[in-house]
Design a protein around this motif. Structure first.
Motif, mmCIF file in Angstrom:
data_model
loop_
_atom_site.group_PDB
_atom_site.id
_atom_site.type_symbol
_atom_site.label_atom_id
_atom_site.label_comp_id
_atom_site.label_asym_id
_atom_site.label_seq_id
_atom_site.Cartn_x
_atom_site.Cartn_y
_atom_site.Cartn_z
ATOM 1 N N THR A 25 -35.039 23.237 11.409
ATOM 2 C CA THR A 25 -34.079 23.516 10.340
ATOM 3 C C THR A 25 -33.504 24.897 10.612
ATOM 4 O OG1 THR A 25 -35.611 24.644 8.830
ATOM 5 C CG2 THR A 25 -35.567 22.221 8.737
ATOM 6 N N GLY B 285 -21.368 16.863 10.772
ATOM 7 C CA GLY B 285 -22.472 17.801 10.639
ATOM 8 C C GLY B 285 -23.834 17.151 10.745
ATOM 9 N N ARG C 215 -24.934 23.254 13.038
ATOM 10 C CA ARG C 215 -24.641 21.884 12.606
ATOM 11 C C ARG C 215 -24.501 21.806 11.095
ATOM 12 N NH1 ARG C 215 -21.747 20.279 15.404
ATOM 13 N NH2 ARG C 215 -21.903 18.219 14.430
ATOM 14 N N LYS C 216 -25.341 22.554 10.392
ATOM 15 C CA LYS C 216 -25.279 22.525 8.937
ATOM 16 C C LYS C 216 -23.955 23.075 8.429
ATOM 17 C CE LYS C 216 -27.860 23.906 4.800
ATOM 18 N NZ LYS C 216 -29.063 24.601 4.283
#
Length: 662
Positions: free
Chosen positions: A533, A482, A475-476
Motif C-alpha cells: 500500500t 488506478g 497508482r492510487k
C-alpha cells in the motif's frame, strides 16, 4: 502566594515547568521569540508575550523584556528554567525588585557560584576538594592538556580542549565568542584536563528553614563536546564503591550550606575509578537531567522549587532512591559528521511505549519530555535538542533495554538525529557493565557507535519497500486505470526503475516488475511481496531456514522517504528521472552544512591553502563551526561576507585542487 508563573525560557524547558504548574492549579505565562511564535510551549501557556527578534541576545537574554512581559501578563512569579538567564544574579535581583517571586536560590548564592573561578576558591576554603584553576596567561607546556571553560555558563558552550600551546590563544578567543553569544559574558578560565574520568553530580534541595537535602546522585559521563548525552541515576561507579555516596552527599551539603543555598541546585564533581572526586561547579538551577532523579525518588523537583519559593518546609530527610533511570538527549545532529547540528522541519516524532510526558512513571516504562511536535521547525538560533527520553526500570539492565527498544522503534522523520548512536550506546557491553567515562566515544570508536542501526542489506530491503510503496501511491493518485498494478502490461516487459539516494550508502536503483500474481525485484531472488500500500509494505525475506515476514512503514514528505521497521530506520531521497545540469556544483566547492551566519573569514580569493585550513567560520545553534579546505590548492572563489546569513547547501567558497592547476 504564587498563583501565576512566567517561565523565562523556551521549548522543552518551558513545557516541563508548565506541566507541574497545571498539576498544581497555577496559571502559566510564556515568552517567545519570533522564531518560536509557533512553538508548542507558546500554545500551551495561558498567556504568551512576544520578545521581538530571533537570537538569544535579542530575546531570551533580555531581562528587562521578560520582566515587562511578566507584569503585562499578570504573573506574580518567574521561573528561569535552565540555560539563558537561569544563573544570572542581576536578572534574579531585577525580578525581586519588580515585586515578583523568584523561583530560584538567593541572589547572593547565584553571585557566589556564578563565577566558576570564584566558586572554586570558595569551595576550597569550605573543605570541598577542587581542581586548581589556571590563569590562561600562565599556562605552559607542563600544564597541557588544559580545558578552557566559560565562567558564566555550561552545556559545552565556551569549552575547548587545548593540547598544543600554539592553539591556546585562538581557542580562548573562540571560547569567549561562544560564551558571549550564549550567556552574555565572555569570561573564561582554564583548568587541568583529565582525559578520562567520571562526571558525577548530586541533586540538592534546601528550604529557608535550614533543611538541606542531598536527594541523590547522577552519572553524566557520556558526553560529546563536553555536553551530556546520556545521564542516569544512581551512578554505577558510586554503587560499587563503599562509602562514596556518603562522602559525595556530605561534600554537596557542605557546598550548599557554605553559601546559604535554598531551592534546587546541583553540585558537580569529576571522579576517578578509585572513588576520589573534585568539585567542578555548582549549578544554581534545575538541571536538564533532573528527570532521572525524579524517577528514582518519586519527587517532582519543580513542585518542590515552587513550594520552597513560597516559604514551604522540606521534611527532615529526603526519600530513599529506588530502581534505576536513564535519560538520553535526542539531538538533531549527525554524530558521524563531527556532531554537525541539523535544522529544518520535524515532520513526525512518535516514540512508542511512552507512558508519561513531563510526569513521573509509576511503573517500569518510558517518559518523554520534548519541546517539539509533528510539524515543528528546528532553527539555527537555539540548541538542537529535540527531546529527552527517559526510562525507569527495577534495575539498570531493564532501564537500558526499555530505552533502547523505544528509541529503535521511534518514528523520527525530517532531520538526521543521534538516535542510532544512542541505541548503540545503550546496548554496548561496556555501558551495560557500567564502564562509562568522559572518553567513552573515543575509547569505543565514534564511527562504530554512530553507524546506522540498519545494515546495508536491511537498508536495501527498506529502499525496495520505499519503491513499491511509491508505486502504490502513484497508482492510487492516477486518474485513469488506478486499479491496475503499477507498470502492468499484457505481455512481459522491462522492469520499472526508481532511484533513491541515501546519505549513508549513496545511490540505489530499484528495478521491479509486477506480474499477474507476484512482484519480481531484480537483485533480490526469492523475495516475496505479500502486501503493498502507499504507507505499508510486507515482504517475505528468504533465508536458510525459510522466509521471514517483515513489515515496513513508509512515509513521504516531498522527495524525502522515511521507512521504519524493526530492522532499523532508513531515510532516502527520491531522485528525479532526469537531472538538471544547473544543479551540478564545481569540484572543490565548500557547501554550507547548515543554515547559519558567517562570523569570520580565514583566507582571501587567490591565496594558497592547505588541506584542513579554515576558510571561514559559521555560527549556528550557539556554536561555532569551522569550514575548512577539503584539499590543498587555490581559493578561487569566496561567495560570502562576514554577517551574511546562508542556507544549507549554499556554495560558500571554491578551492581549486592543486593537481588541477598543473
Amino acid at each position: 502566594m504564587v498563583t501565576n508563573v512566567l517561565v523565562a525560557n523556551r521549548g522543552e524547558i518551558a513545557r516541563r515547568v508548565f506541566a507541574t504548574c497545571r498539576r498544581m492549579g497555577l496559571g502559566t505565562v510564556a515568552v517567545y521569540s519570533d522564531a518560536d511564535a509557533a512553538a508548542p510551549h507558546v500554545a500551551e501557556a495561558d498567556a504568551a508575550v512576544r520578545l521581538p527578534g530571533n537570537t538569544p541576545a535579542e530575546t531570551y537574554l533580555r531581562s528587562e523584556l521578560i520582566i515587562e512581559a511578566a507584569l503585562a501578563a499578570g504573573a506574580d512569579a518567574v521561573h528561569p528554567g535552565y540555560g539563558f538567564l537561569s544563573e544570572n544574579a542581576d536578572f534574579a535581583q531585577a525580578v525581586l525588585a519588580a515585586g515578583l517571586v523568584w523561583i530560584g536560590p538567593p541572589v547572593e548564592a547565584i553571585e557566589q557560584m556564578g563565577s566558576k573561578v570564584a566558586s572554586k576558591k570558595l569551595m576550597d576554603a569550605a573543605g570541598v576538594p577542587v581542581l586548581a584553576e589556571l590563569d590562561p596567561a600562565e599556562v605552559t607546556d607542563a600544564h597541557l592538556p588544559v580545558l578552557i571553560k566559560a565562567s558564566a555558563g555550561g552545556g559545552g558552550r565556551g569549552m575547548r580542549v587545548v593540547r598544543e600551546l600554539a592553539d591556546l590563544q585562538p581557542q580562548i578567543e573562540a571560547a569567549r565568542r561562544e560564551a558571549e553569544s550564549a550567556f552574555g559574558d565572555p569570561t573564561v578560565f582554564c583548568e587541568r584536563y583529565l582525559e578520562t574520568g567520571r562526571h558525577i553530580e548530586v541533586q540538592v534541595m534546601a528550604d529557608e528553614h535550614g533543611v538541606i537535602w542531598a536527594v541523590g546522585e547522577r552519572e553524566c559521563s557520556i558526553q560529546r563536546r563536553h555536553q551530556k548525552v546520556v545521564e542516569e541515576a544512581p551512578s554505577p561507579l558510586v554503587q560499587r564503591i563503599p562509602g562514596m555516596r556518603k562522602r559525595l552527599f556530605e561534600a554537596s551539603r557542605l557546598a550548599a550550606g557554605a553559601i546559604g543555598y535554598t531551592g534546587a541546585g546541583t553540585v558537580e564533581f569529576l571522579a576517578d575509578e578509585a572513588g576520589e572526586f573534585f568539585f567542578l561547579e555548582m549549578n544554581t538551577r534545575l538541571q536538564v537531567e533532573h528527570p532521572v532523579t525524579e524517577q528514582t525518588t518519586g519527587l517532582d523537583l519543580v513542585r518542590l522549587q515552587l513550594d520552597v519559593a513560597a516559604g514551604g518546609h522540606l521534611a527532615a530527610e529526603p526519600p530513599l532512591m529506588h530502581g534505576h533511570s536513564i535519560e538520553v538527549r535526542l539531538y538533531a545532529e549527525d554524530p558521524a559528521q563531527d556532531w554537525q547540528p541539523q535544522s529544518g522541519p520535524v515532520h513526525r516524532i512518535d516514540i512508542p511505549s511512552v507512558a508519561a510526558e513531563f510526569d513521573l512513571l509509576v511503573r517500569p516504562g518510558v517518559r518523554l519530555d520534548t519541546g517539539v511536535v509533528d510539524g515543528s521547525v528546528v532553527g539555527v538560533h537555539y540548541d538542537p535538542m529535540l527531546a529527552k527520553v527517559i526510562s525507569y526500570g527495577e534495575n539498570r539492565g531493564e532501564a537500558a533495554r526499555l530505552l533502547a527498544a523505544a528509541l529503535q522503534r521511534a518514528e523520527i522523520h525530517g532531520l538526521v538525529t543521534n538516535r542510532d548512536l544512542l541505541v548503540r550506546v545503550l546496548r554496548h557491553p561496556a555501558f551495560l557493565a557500567g564502564d562509562t567515562d568522559t572518553a567513552f566515544f573515543a575509547t569505543h570508536g565514534l564511527d562504530t557507535l554512530a553507524a546506522p542501526l540498519a545494515s546495508e542489506a536491511d537498508e536495501a530491503l527498506s529502499i525496495v519497500a520505499a519503491a513499491l510503496a511509491d508505486a502504490a501511491a502513484n497508482r492510487k493518485a492516477a486518474k485513469v486505470a488506478g486499479g491496475l498494478p503499477s507498470g502492468w502490461r499484457n505481455l512481459p516487459a522491462q522492469s520499472q526503475r526508481k532511484s533513491y539516494e541515501s546519505r549513508i550508502s549513496g545511490i540505489h536503483e530499484v528495478a521491479y516488475r509486477f506480474g499477474r500474481n507476484s512482484v519480481t525485484v531484480e537483485g533480490h531472488d526469492g523475495l516475496g511481496v505479500l502486501e503493498v500500500t502507499p504507507d505499508r509494505v510486507v515482504l517475505a525475506i528468504p533465508g536458510e531456514r525459510g522466509p521471514v515476514r517483515r513489515q515496513f512503514s513508509v512515509a513521504r514528505y516531498g522527495d524525502l522517504i522515511c521507512v521504519d521497521s524493526p530492522l532499523g530506520p532508513v531515510a532516502v531521497r527520491r531522485l528525479p528521472r532526469f537531472s538538471d545540469p544547473a544543479d551540478q556544483v564545481a569540484t572543490g566547492s565548500l557547501l554550507a552544512p547548515m543554515p547559519g551566519s558567517v562570523i569570520r573569514l580565514g583566507a582571501e580569493v587567490g591565496s594558497q591553502v592547505v588541506q584542513g585550513q579554515p576558510i571561514l567560520w559559521l555560527e549556528a545553534m550557539k556554536m561555532e563551526h569551522t569550514i575548512a579546505a577539503p584539499a590543498a590548492g587555490v581559493l578561487s572563489a569566496l561567495n560570502v561576507s562576514v554577517g551574511q546569513q546562508v542556507d544549507v547547501g549554499t556554495v560558500l567558497a571554491v578551492v581549486e585542487p592543486a593537481e588541477e592547476q598543473e
